[in-house]
Design a protein around this motif. Sequence first.
Motif: not given
Length: 592
Positions: A439, A442-443, A451
């Motif tokens: 997460g 991804y962010y 995320a």
Amino acid sequence: MKVGCKFWMAILIGCLVSGSVLAGGIAPMPKKEIVQKEVKLTEAQKLEFDFAFAEATKAVLLQELDKGLSLYATCLKIDPSSAVVRYELANIYMSQEDFGNALELSRAAVSLQPLNIWYQIQLANIYQKKGMMDQACAVYDDLVKLHPERNDFYYLQAAIFASVEKFDEAIEVYNRLEKKEGIQEGISLEKERLYLAAGNRKMAYSEIQKLIKKNPYRADFYGMLADLYTEDNDEAKAFEQYEKILKIDPENGLVHFYLADFYRRKGEIEKSNASLTKAFSNPEIEADQKIQFLISILMNGNKEGMSDEYLKELLDILVEVHPGQVRVHALYADFLRKRKDNEGARYHLRKVLEEEKTNYVVWEELLLIDNEMLDFESMFNESSEALKYFPSQPLLYIFKGVAAAQKQEYKAAIETLEEGFSYIGENVKLRVQFQSYLGDAYYQMGDAKKAFKAYDEVLLFDPQNVIVLNNYSYYLSVKGQELEKAKKMSSLCIKLEAENSTYLDTHGWVLYRMGEFKDAKNALEKALEFGGGESAVIVEHYGDVLFRLGDNEKALAEWKKAIEIGEGSEYLAEKIKTGSIPEEEEKQQNEQ
């Protein structure tokens, strides 16, 4: 249909005593044992016997015991005088712990062939199993007479007596062996042990002294005598033995171990440590013995007079005297790790891995140290190396993924974590870890949708995961999305950890983004109270809230504090210059 063992035993006993199986039944067993006379077999009977015997043996090997019993019964029909069949049958019953039947068969086998050593040993073993120790010893008496060259029979007989604490009888057996063989180390040491068990310490001393007289240059015998004196608190005589060892063998390292222990018991710590240093410096003493000594010291906490500095000296000597010894480096690493010397521990773990690449525990410990030292370059490289040897260990992917993310190589972090995710199986804790780190990665890669999906899965399995609750709510507030959800999550965060300045700051910022400036001010003031004053971000956030509440002067003062701390937002300098929040920041926030 299988036939029960008891049925076959009845047949076999009948054959044993009568030598025949009557038509329509089994011959009755007389009360007094009858020894079967040898039966002369025809050639046809010999062939039939050999075939049945071979098949019986094969059945027993295949654990088909009922079949084996039946075939051996056939053998006895053909040759009722067979001792070997009774011997094999006794073995079957022994395996079934039916020692009563086994005993009858074994006795018969010995009666038929009293000179067969294996039959005698079997009979003695059965007597022993049944607790008939006198009878077992009597068998060994016969064996000793028949085979005077076999010293092992003396040892076995003595062991039987000792097992039932008949120490005098056991010692007498050894005396007979000693009379035959002369003074021998093994015999004397066994006698010493028995004398001690019987409480006869005087004779125990005598046995060791006999060995010393015969072997005046054997240092270990003097050490044994010193141990006896030490146990009897006769330190002066114990010390005499150590001095004798030093005269015989001045370079003997073991005596320095003895002396170290001797001096330590007397409270002469300096002398004890000096002797120990000599022992550790002696290359003739194996590294494992020194390692075992140190482990006993470190594990049992018996460190009287041994400072960490002195123990480190001993470890340094070990490394110097026994270079390349993996266990030495492993012990040194553990010693340093427990004393928070991560750099030193890491050095020795790397030395271990130079010799043993396939030791997973060492890799994991090394990576934990890399992480604690925030050395993400080493953590990335060493986790990559470890994965060559342990490609299915999920934790290694976490180490590598986290290291890549810390190096801002988010694409590599995602690829690593997604690959490692396939190895977690049903492990929920690992699933939570992987999704948490994914997460975050991804962010940072700009994929907020993935995320937030990863964070949702974490909270499905671990709804009170404060790190994810905090990050998720903060990122939602930055995006200006689902602020009510962000508020609930950040509220839960500060409920779980009410004095965490980071979580209080996140909650305050969520409230700020919702326009709840007074509540935001309260949250941020708590954040400052619990250490947030050292964070430029938190101080700047507090200034922003004050500005929104119309306290421009105090807001400016907070922004100035933030820039002194450093690492504020890109708009911080502009805020100080203009005394207000720049339009660009407001526009950016509104667009999000």
